[in-house]
Design an enzyme around this catalytic site. Structure first.
Site, PDB file in Angstrom:
ATOM      1  N   SER A  53      26.544 -23.985  -2.050  1.00 17.00           N
ATOM      2  CA  SER A  53      25.544 -24.367  -0.856  1.00 17.00           C
ATOM      3  C   SER A  53      26.860 -24.597   0.277  1.00 17.00           C
ATOM      4  O   SER A  53      27.757 -25.332   0.211  1.00 17.00           O
ATOM      5  CB  SER A  53      24.835 -25.726  -1.175  1.00 17.00           C
ATOM      6  OG  SER A  53      24.345 -26.010   0.090  1.00 17.00           O
TER       7      SER A  53
ATOM      8  N   ASP B   7      27.388 -29.549 -10.049  1.00 19.82           N
ATOM      9  CA  ASP B   7      26.712 -28.706  -9.103  1.00 19.82           C
ATOM     10  C   ASP B   7      25.617 -29.473  -8.252  1.00 19.82           C
ATOM     11  O   ASP B   7      25.331 -30.766  -8.672  1.00 19.82           O
ATOM     12  CB  ASP B   7      26.103 -27.766  -9.910  1.00 19.82           C
ATOM     13  CG  ASP B   7      25.403 -26.642  -9.225  1.00 19.82           C
ATOM     14  OD1 ASP B   7      25.835 -26.260  -8.129  1.00 19.82           O
ATOM     15  OD2 ASP B   7      24.200 -26.211  -9.618  1.00 19.82           O
TER      16      ASP B   7
ATOM     17  N   ASP C 286      22.363 -28.156  -6.510  1.00 17.46           N
ATOM     18  CA  ASP C 286      20.752 -27.952  -6.833  1.00 17.46           C
ATOM     19  C   ASP C 286      20.570 -27.836  -8.294  1.00 17.46           C
ATOM     20  O   ASP C 286      21.086 -27.106  -9.062  1.00 17.46           O
ATOM     21  CB  ASP C 286      20.637 -26.488  -6.232  1.00 17.46           C
ATOM     22  CG  ASP C 286      20.715 -26.572  -4.750  1.00 17.46           C
ATOM     23  OD1 ASP C 286      20.635 -27.633  -3.885  1.00 17.46           O
ATOM     24  OD2 ASP C 286      20.928 -25.233  -3.939  1.00 17.46           O
TER      25      ASP C 286
ATOM     26  N   ARG D  15      24.501 -17.474  -0.482  1.00 18.38           N
ATOM     27  CA  ARG D  15      23.178 -17.000   0.184  1.00 18.38           C
ATOM     28  C   ARG D  15      23.536 -15.524   0.495  1.00 18.38           C
ATOM     29  O   ARG D  15      22.606 -14.854   0.342  1.00 18.38           O
ATOM     30  CB  ARG D  15      23.431 -17.711   1.418  1.00 18.38           C
ATOM     31  CG  ARG D  15      22.305 -17.562   2.344  1.00 18.38           C
ATOM     32  CD  ARG D  15      22.564 -18.360   3.832  1.00 18.38           C
ATOM     33  NE  ARG D  15      23.144 -19.423   3.512  1.00 18.38           N
ATOM     34  CZ  ARG D  15      23.714 -20.329   4.462  1.00 18.38           C
ATOM     35  NH1 ARG D  15      23.805 -19.722   5.908  1.00 18.38           N
ATOM     36  NH2 ARG D  15      23.960 -21.642   4.279  1.00 18.38           N
TER      37      ARG D  15
END
Length: 350
Positions: A231, A126, A128, A166
């Site tokens: 992301s 991953d 973040d 998001r």
């Protein structure tokens, strides 16, 4: 059948008003606890299936104490086959065989068994919270948007957005506030703009401790490396961190439609690497990411507190001082313990 047909056949003439939850639940319980023979033990749920004549397979998920188990019970195989189930296709590609119908079943671990471990050919990271910590940038971006929209937002709510796409993050932030699709899109663009302004300050110095050394060790060991992130700015972040050329594949928010906890992003990464999911290990710091990796049938390394990544096979505070040889050993050891969470076919008890 009477319970199932309430909606399937609309026997009461009012199915158009919605699903009859009680009847649906009753049908599920009849199948799972009756035909599947599920009962609970201190080691988790096990099954003593009694499938009706003509049933060849019964497959279902069972959530117990926050863990997800998957049972894949064979009908004819239970009556005809003897011997220990493998729980997955073997080298010959044969379907799993189970003991006789009265033998108990339990869902086996998504990681390899001690006797037939799957070799690790790839590690999927991953972004973040694993390779770099951009969570503060995300927080500041969401905070600015929330303040502009008059929406309460704090770090506690921000923590719940970890590993979430998001769009889904914005929907959580809006809660039950109604907006049009155009307004939703415009707010996502604004937030992303705030975030992009912040990540342009990222340099290789923002790599988290231990990351670069582990990437070097994986390359020397011939292990493929991929990114698996929600992301949509992942490639730019990797480039600014100076590790884009160390990735053999990138799977991000632009690659798949369904975000974590759906397994799509990790399955896409495995496909790009040309590696089977069972031969992949995912390094994640979010509960949704761990769930996605387990659903993909991959090994999992969770970074962070137990309450967040407790379903992972191996749990570490971070990657600082972590060496590939040690990680391999921990993963191999974890394969000898009871599963924390499972999405794989049932295995017959010996």
């Amino acid at each position: 059948m009477r319970s199932a047909l309430v909606d399937l056949a609309d026997v009461r003439g009012n199915a158009a008003e919605g699903v009859h939850a009680a009847s649906t639940g009753g049908a599920w319980q009849a199948v799972v606890f009756g035909f599947g023979g599920i009962h609970l033990t201190e080691h988790g749920p096990i099954a003593n299936p009694k499938l009706p004549p003509g049933w060849t397979r019964l497959k279902f998920q069972f959530v117990w104490r926050g863990k997800v188990y998957e049972f894949d019970l064979s009908g004819e195989a239970e009556r005809k086959a003897e011997g220990r189930g493998q729980g997955a296709e073997g080298e010959s590609g044969d379907q799993p065989k189970f003991k006789t119908q009265n033998a108990p079943f339990f869902p086996h671990t998504p990681h390899p068994t001690p006797h037939t471990p799957h070799p690790i050919h790839a590690v999927i990271f991953d972004l973040d919270g694993v390779l770099t910590d951009t969570s503060e940038f995300h927080y500041l971006g969401w905070k600015r948007l929330a303040d502009e929209e008059g929406i309460p937002f704090d770090r506690t709510l921000n923590e719940s957005l970890r590993g979430v796409s998001r769009r889904d993050s914005l929907l959580r932030l809006l809660n039950e506030r109604t907006v049009t699709e155009d307004e939703l899109q415009a707010m996502m663009v604004r937030k992303n703009g705030y975030y992009l302004d912040l990540i342009r300050t990222i340099t290789p110095d923002h790599l988290l401790p231990g990351v670069l050394n582990l990437l070097d060790e994986l390359r020397l060991a011939g292990i493929k490396v991929a990114l698996g992130s929600a992301s949509k700015n992942a490639q730019e972040v990797l480039e600014r961190l100076g590790i884009l050329n160390r990735m053999d594949a990138i799977a991000d928010g632009n690659s798949v439609k369904n975000s974590k906890p759906a397994p799509d992003v990790f399955l896409y990464a495995a496909d790009q690497l040309d590696v089977l999911p069972a031969n992949c290990v995912v390094v994640e710091d979010a509960a949704s990411g761990i769930e996605a990796a387990l659903r993909a049938g991959m090994g999992t390394v969770g970074l962070g507190p137990l309450e967040r990544v407790g379903a992972a096979h191996v749990i570490l505070p971070n990657l600082q001082g972590v060496h590939w040889a040690d990680l391999q050993q921990k993963l191999a050891y974890s394969s000898q313990s009871a599963p924390r969470s499972s999405f794989h076919p049932a295995l017959a008890l010996p």
